[in-house]
Design a protein around this motif. Structure first.
Motif, mmCIF file in Angstrom:
data_model
loop_
_atom_site.group_PDB
_atom_site.id
_atom_site.type_symbol
_atom_site.label_atom_id
_atom_site.label_comp_id
_atom_site.label_asym_id
_atom_site.label_seq_id
_atom_site.Cartn_x
_atom_site.Cartn_y
_atom_site.Cartn_z
ATOM 1 N N TRP A 11 0.815 -1.211 0.000
ATOM 2 C CA TRP A 11 0.000 0.000 0.000
ATOM 3 C C TRP A 11 0.851 1.265 0.000
ATOM 4 O O TRP A 11 0.329 2.375 0.107
ATOM 5 N N GLN A 12 2.170 1.088 -0.115
ATOM 6 C CA GLN A 12 3.080 2.231 -0.258
ATOM 7 C C GLN A 12 2.862 3.281 0.826
ATOM 8 O O GLN A 12 2.757 4.492 0.546
ATOM 9 N N ALA A 13 2.814 2.846 2.063
ATOM 10 C CA ALA A 13 2.680 3.776 3.186
ATOM 11 C C ALA A 13 4.034 4.427 3.464
ATOM 12 O O ALA A 13 5.053 3.744 3.561
ATOM 13 N N ASN A 14 4.035 5.725 3.591
ATOM 14 C CA ASN A 14 5.284 6.451 3.807
ATOM 15 C C ASN A 14 5.829 6.194 5.208
ATOM 16 O O ASN A 14 5.145 6.421 6.205
ATOM 17 N N CYS A 15 7.067 5.751 5.274
ATOM 18 C CA CYS A 15 7.808 5.632 6.531
ATOM 19 C C CYS A 15 8.855 6.737 6.540
ATOM 20 O O CYS A 15 9.572 6.920 5.553
ATOM 21 N N TYR A 16 8.930 7.481 7.638
ATOM 22 C CA TYR A 16 9.861 8.603 7.743
ATOM 23 C C TYR A 16 10.905 8.335 8.824
ATOM 24 O O TYR A 16 10.599 7.736 9.865
ATOM 25 N N ILE A 17 12.110 8.790 8.561
ATOM 26 C CA ILE A 17 13.184 8.781 9.551
ATOM 27 C C ILE A 17 13.633 10.224 9.694
ATOM 28 O O ILE A 17 14.059 10.853 8.724
ATOM 29 N N PHE A 18 13.518 10.765 10.905
ATOM 30 C CA PHE A 18 13.635 12.211 11.071
ATOM 31 C C PHE A 18 14.295 12.570 12.396
ATOM 32 O O PHE A 18 14.096 11.904 13.411
ATOM 33 N N PRO A 30 6.551 2.792 10.677
ATOM 34 C CA PRO A 30 7.228 1.685 9.975
ATOM 35 C C PRO A 30 6.231 0.574 9.648
ATOM 36 O O PRO A 30 5.814 -0.189 10.515
ATOM 37 N N GLY A 31 5.844 0.490 8.392
ATOM 38 C CA GLY A 31 4.816 -0.449 7.967
ATOM 39 C C GLY A 31 5.373 -1.765 7.475
ATOM 40 O O GLY A 31 6.419 -2.241 7.936
ATOM 41 N N VAL A 52 9.747 5.359 18.142
ATOM 42 C CA VAL A 52 8.885 5.090 16.993
ATOM 43 C C VAL A 52 7.561 5.806 17.243
ATOM 44 O O VAL A 52 6.938 5.613 18.297
ATOM 45 N N LEU A 53 7.123 6.625 16.288
ATOM 46 C CA LEU A 53 5.875 7.368 16.393
ATOM 47 C C LEU A 53 4.886 6.819 15.376
ATOM 48 O O LEU A 53 5.224 6.663 14.200
ATOM 49 N N LEU A 54 3.666 6.557 15.816
ATOM 50 C CA LEU A 54 2.641 6.013 14.937
ATOM 51 C C LEU A 54 1.488 6.995 14.804
ATOM 52 O O LEU A 54 0.902 7.414 15.807
ATOM 53 N N THR A 55 1.152 7.345 13.569
ATOM 54 C CA THR A 55 0.069 8.300 13.335
ATOM 55 C C THR A 55 -1.307 7.678 13.551
ATOM 56 O O THR A 55 -2.268 8.387 13.831
ATOM 57 N N HIS A 56 -1.411 6.351 13.415
ATOM 58 C CA HIS A 56 -2.633 5.603 13.720
ATOM 59 C C HIS A 56 -2.288 4.125 13.640
ATOM 60 O O HIS A 56 -1.130 3.767 13.398
ATOM 61 N N GLY A 57 -3.296 3.259 13.841
ATOM 62 C CA GLY A 57 -2.992 1.857 14.015
ATOM 63 C C GLY A 57 -3.193 0.949 12.829
ATOM 64 O O GLY A 57 -3.050 -0.278 12.978
ATOM 65 N N HIS A 58 -3.499 1.452 11.650
ATOM 66 C CA HIS A 58 -3.701 0.583 10.497
ATOM 67 C C HIS A 58 -2.428 -0.194 10.173
ATOM 68 O O HIS A 58 -1.314 0.344 10.266
ATOM 69 N N ILE A 59 -2.619 -1.430 9.714
ATOM 70 C CA ILE A 59 -1.502 -2.346 9.543
ATOM 71 C C ILE A 59 -0.445 -1.829 8.574
ATOM 72 O O ILE A 59 0.749 -2.115 8.734
ATOM 73 N N ASP A 60 -0.852 -1.076 7.553
ATOM 74 C CA ASP A 60 0.148 -0.582 6.605
ATOM 75 C C ASP A 60 1.051 0.478 7.218
ATOM 76 O O ASP A 60 2.087 0.827 6.630
ATOM 77 N N HIS A 61 0.704 0.966 8.419
ATOM 78 C CA HIS A 61 1.533 1.958 9.104
ATOM 79 C C HIS A 61 2.255 1.396 10.329
ATOM 80 O O HIS A 61 3.217 2.006 10.797
#
Length: 229
Positions: A11-18, A30-31, A52-61
C-alpha cells in the motif's frame, strides 16, 4: 536536520526517519517490510533511533513498529484508541484475515508501548513533537507537529513540519468507510484541526507526496467550506 522517507509495503505507506540533532532520529510509521530499509538508512547515516511514532494503528503503518522498536530498544507512541489494532489488525473483520496472512505480517505490541491521548509534547532526536488528536479515518489518528528550529534554505517560508498520517494528503483525505472510520468526526477534524494549521506548515502524509497547508487550503476540495458545511 535529517529527513528521509520511503514507501513501504503493497500500500506504499510512507515511513519517515527524522531528527534535528545530529546522529539522532525517530521513525514514523514503519509499515510492512519497513525494518530492512530503516536499518539500511540508520546504518548508512550513523543514526541512533530514539523512538517510533505512529500516526494511527492501520496495519500498513504499524506492521513492523514492534520489530523496529524492539530492535533498537526504544518506545512506541500510539494513541490509546488505536491500541486494539496491535492485537487485532483485521478490526474484527474475518474477510481481512486472509489479506493479513498473505502479507505474512504478525502485528504485536512492542516491549515499550506508550499511549497518547492528544495534547502531549514529546521530546526526541532534538525535536519537540506536539500531538494533535485528529479522529475520523480512525479514532486514534494523530498529527505530529514539529516547529522548525531553523529555516529550510530551499523553503525559508516554512515554519513547521507535520506528519499527517492518513488524515490529509496532497489533494485528498483519509477514507472513512473502514472499521473505526467516522465521516462526521473526519469533517470536524478537518474544520477544527486541519484548517487551523498555518499555511507555512509542510505536510508529510502517510501516502503520496509532501505538500503544504497553504497549497491544500486553496486546492484540496475536501477542505472547502462547502464540503465541510
Amino acid at each position: 536536520m535529517f529527513l528521509a522517507s520511503f514507501p513501504a509495503g503493497p500500500w506504499q505507506a510512507n515511513c519517515y526517519i527524522f531528527g534535528f540533532a545530529e546522529g539522532r532520529a525517530v521513525v514514523v510509521d514503519p509499515g510492512v517490510d519497513a525494518l530492512a530499509s530503516v536499518n539500511r538508512v540508520v546504518t548508512e547515516q550513523g543514526l541512533t533511533v530514539e523512538a517510533v511514532l505512529l500516526t494511527h494503528g492501520h496495519i500498513d503503518h504499524v506492521a513492523q513498529a514492534a520489530d523496529v522498536a524492539d530492535h533498537f530498544g526504544v518506545p512506541v507512541y500510539l494513541h490509546a484508541l488505536d491500541r486494539e489494532l496491535l492485537t487485532d489488525p483485521t478490526s474484527g473483520r474475518p474477510q481481512m484475515q486472509q489479506m493479513v496472512e498473505q502479507l505474512g505480517v504478525h502485528v504485536r505490541e512492542p516491549a515499550d508501548l506508550r499511549l497518547l491521548h492528544g495534547g502531549e509534547t514529546l521530546s526526541a532526536a532534538g525535536a519537540s513533537f506536539h500531538v494533535e488528536h485528529a479522529p475520523g479515518h480512525r479514532p486514534g489518528c494523530v498529527l505530529f507537529r514539529v516547529p522548525l528550529v531553523e529555516p529550510f534554505e530551499e523553503a525559508p517560508e516554512l515554519t513547521e513540519l507535520i506528519f499527517t498520517g492518513d488524515v490529509v494528503f496532497a489533494g485528498s483525505i483519509g477514507r472513512t468507510d473502514l472499521p473505526g472510520g467516522d465521516d462526521a468526526a473526519m469533517r470536524a477534524t478537518l474544520r477544527d484541526v486541519v484548517l487551523a494549521l498555518p499555511d507555512t506548515a509542510a505536510l508529510l502524509p502517510g501516502h503520496g507526496p509532501t505538500t503544504t497547508m497553504g497549497h491544500e487550503r486553496t486546492t484540496n476540495r475536501y477542505l472547502d467550506k462547502g464540503y465541510l458545511a
